[in-house]
Design a protein around this motif. Structure first.
Motif, PDB file in Angstrom:
ATOM      1  N   PRO A 131     -91.183  29.282  45.838  1.00  0.00           N
ATOM      2  CA  PRO A 131     -92.344  28.808  45.114  1.00  0.00           C
ATOM      3  C   PRO A 131     -92.265  27.299  44.892  1.00  0.00           C
ATOM      4  CG  PRO A 131     -91.474  30.765  44.057  1.00  0.00           C
ATOM      5  CD  PRO A 131     -90.485  30.357  45.112  1.00  0.00           C
ATOM      6  N   LEU A 159     -99.221  31.359  42.249  1.00  0.00           N
ATOM      7  CA  LEU A 159     -98.167  30.575  41.614  1.00  0.00           C
ATOM      8  C   LEU A 159     -98.652  29.992  40.293  1.00  0.00           C
ATOM      9  CD1 LEU A 159     -96.440  28.645  44.532  1.00  0.00           C
ATOM     10  CD2 LEU A 159     -95.914  30.874  43.545  1.00  0.00           C
ATOM     11  N   MET A 167     -98.608  32.750  37.755  1.00  0.00           N
ATOM     12  CA  MET A 167     -97.250  33.103  37.369  1.00  0.00           C
ATOM     13  C   MET A 167     -96.660  32.024  36.484  1.00  0.00           C
ATOM     14  SD  MET A 167     -95.812  34.600  40.952  1.00  0.00           S
ATOM     15  CE  MET A 167     -94.186  34.996  40.344  1.00  0.00           C
ATOM     16  N   ASN A 168     -96.935  30.789  36.862  1.00  0.00           N
ATOM     17  CA  ASN A 168     -96.388  29.693  36.074  1.00  0.00           C
ATOM     18  C   ASN A 168     -96.945  29.699  34.655  1.00  0.00           C
ATOM     19  OD1 ASN A 168     -94.723  27.260  36.048  1.00  0.00           O
ATOM     20  ND2 ASN A 168     -96.651  26.214  35.650  1.00  0.00           N
ATOM     21  N   LEU A 227     -94.884  30.179  31.143  1.00  0.00           N
ATOM     22  CA  LEU A 227     -94.840  29.170  30.091  1.00  0.00           C
ATOM     23  C   LEU A 227     -95.300  29.753  28.757  1.00  0.00           C
ATOM     24  CD1 LEU A 227     -96.102  26.025  32.026  1.00  0.00           C
ATOM     25  CD2 LEU A 227     -93.761  26.663  31.410  1.00  0.00           C
ATOM     26  N   LYS A 270     -83.087  21.507  34.104  1.00  0.00           N
ATOM     27  CA  LYS A 270     -83.008  20.506  35.159  1.00  0.00           C
ATOM     28  C   LYS A 270     -84.414  20.112  35.566  1.00  0.00           C
ATOM     29  CE  LYS A 270     -78.540  20.868  35.607  1.00  0.00           C
ATOM     30  NZ  LYS A 270     -77.930  21.830  36.508  1.00  0.00           N
ATOM     31  N   ASN A 271     -84.502  19.057  36.323  1.00  0.00           N
ATOM     32  CA  ASN A 271     -85.828  18.697  36.831  1.00  0.00           C
ATOM     33  C   ASN A 271     -86.170  19.564  38.024  1.00  0.00           C
ATOM     34  OD1 ASN A 271     -83.748  17.459  38.312  1.00  0.00           O
ATOM     35  ND2 ASN A 271     -85.232  16.161  39.322  1.00  0.00           N
ATOM     36  N   ARG A 272     -87.364  19.999  38.057  1.00  0.00           N
ATOM     37  CA  ARG A 272     -87.850  20.819  39.171  1.00  0.00           C
ATOM     38  C   ARG A 272     -89.271  20.410  39.480  1.00  0.00           C
ATOM     39  NH1 ARG A 272     -85.323  25.844  39.375  1.00  0.00           N
ATOM     40  NH2 ARG A 272     -86.950  26.897  40.519  1.00  0.00           N
ATOM     41  N   ILE A 285     -91.707  22.415  40.757  1.00  0.00           N
ATOM     42  CA  ILE A 285     -92.653  23.417  40.299  1.00  0.00           C
ATOM     43  C   ILE A 285     -92.852  23.205  38.824  1.00  0.00           C
ATOM     44  CG2 ILE A 285     -91.136  25.220  39.554  1.00  0.00           C
ATOM     45  CD1 ILE A 285     -94.058  25.689  41.901  1.00  0.00           C
ATOM     46  N   CYS A 286     -93.528  24.000  38.177  1.00  0.00           N
ATOM     47  CA  CYS A 286     -93.932  23.782  36.817  1.00  0.00           C
ATOM     48  C   CYS A 286     -95.119  22.892  36.948  1.00  0.00           C
ATOM     49  CB  CYS A 286     -92.834  23.112  35.967  1.00  0.00           C
ATOM     50  SG  CYS A 286     -91.335  24.071  36.025  1.00  0.00           S
ATOM     51  N   ILE A 287     -96.086  23.523  37.472  1.00  0.00           N
ATOM     52  CA  ILE A 287     -97.306  22.917  37.980  1.00  0.00           C
ATOM     53  C   ILE A 287     -98.060  22.124  36.933  1.00  0.00           C
ATOM     54  CG2 ILE A 287     -99.502  23.525  39.041  1.00  0.00           C
ATOM     55  CD1 ILE A 287     -98.142  25.982  40.187  1.00  0.00           C
TER      56      ILE A 287
END
Lengths: 123, 123
Positions: free
Chosen positions: A27, A95, A98-99, A103, A117-119, A121-123
């Motif tokens: 994802p 996505l 789901m995100n 949250l 961590k930084n990612r 995703i997390c739209i």
DNA sequence: TCGGATACTGATAAATTTATCAGTATGGAT
DNA sequence: ATCCATACTGATAAATTTATCAGTATCCGA
């Protein structure tokens, strides 16, 4: 890819969905490509927690699943870029859903053992 | 539950979602409960491929995640029933979406090694 | 010709999830 | 007293996914 021994119901939409983009990084990668990070090196820069090798394996599977496709330039430096197929784009709303569910439901996740961590995703 | 060693981003909605109901049988169980199969023995009857032990473990995790809750009668025979919480119900639309995406994208799944089985899910 | 940048691969190990097996416990009916 | 049905548990093994490590290959420019 690994040759499975345990049976799976490939008539079940959810199983197919999970197989298609349910991996740990998929994802994330789909989202990153959608955001314009198309080259393996770029993807690795934004998904720092996954090694290039791991990202590459996931890309390969996404390619096989028809979710991304690759364009290669033979120039210098070596240039490869991945794009979402139409099928890949059709995943984005899922996505997003789901995100947002995740949250809204953070609270129940009492997994205190890890640091954030930084990612991408997390739209 | 297993104590993880690899880091995970618990700020990422998708990760949380996957942790919450991303297991092999969880969507299936959620769907079955929603359809009215609430007792462990009933669940096993409709999800024949999973042993009672496995279903039980998954129920335990769903319970911990606040997705299902349990009611026990002390009568005879032993009676236990699981229900979806509000949080659990909020998952149903996501499952529906995942299921329909999967069904529309069956074709790409060239996993010829397994036979289809009956499953509850497949809404 | 060497080295740096980019993309990729093979082999293997570690982590995680799922399955298996052999139990315990309860209450009622026989 | 024994057995059956139901729900559950502990310990362990097997399957699967993810990560690690050490490479190969290509192109260009110094």
């Amino acid at each position: 890819m690994y040759q499975k021994k345990l049976p799976e119901d490939l008539e079940c939409g959810i199983t197919i969905t999970m197989r298609s983009f349910g991996g740990k990084w998929k994802p994330c990668i789909i989202d990153a490509i959608d955001k314009g990070f198309r080259r393996p090196s770029e993807l690795h820069k934004v998904i720092t927690e996954a090694t290039p090798r791991v990202i590459d394996l996931q890309l390969r599977e996404l390619e096989t699943a028809g979710i991304v496709y690759k364009e290669t330039g033979s120039g210098f430096p070596l240039y490869t870029a991945y794009y979402l197929t139409e099928k890949g784009e059709s995943i984005l709303p899922i996505l997003a859903l789901m995100n947002s569910w995740g949250l809204q439901n953070k609270s129940g996740v009492h997994d205190l053992q890890h640091q954030k961590k930084n990612r991408v995703i997390c739209i």
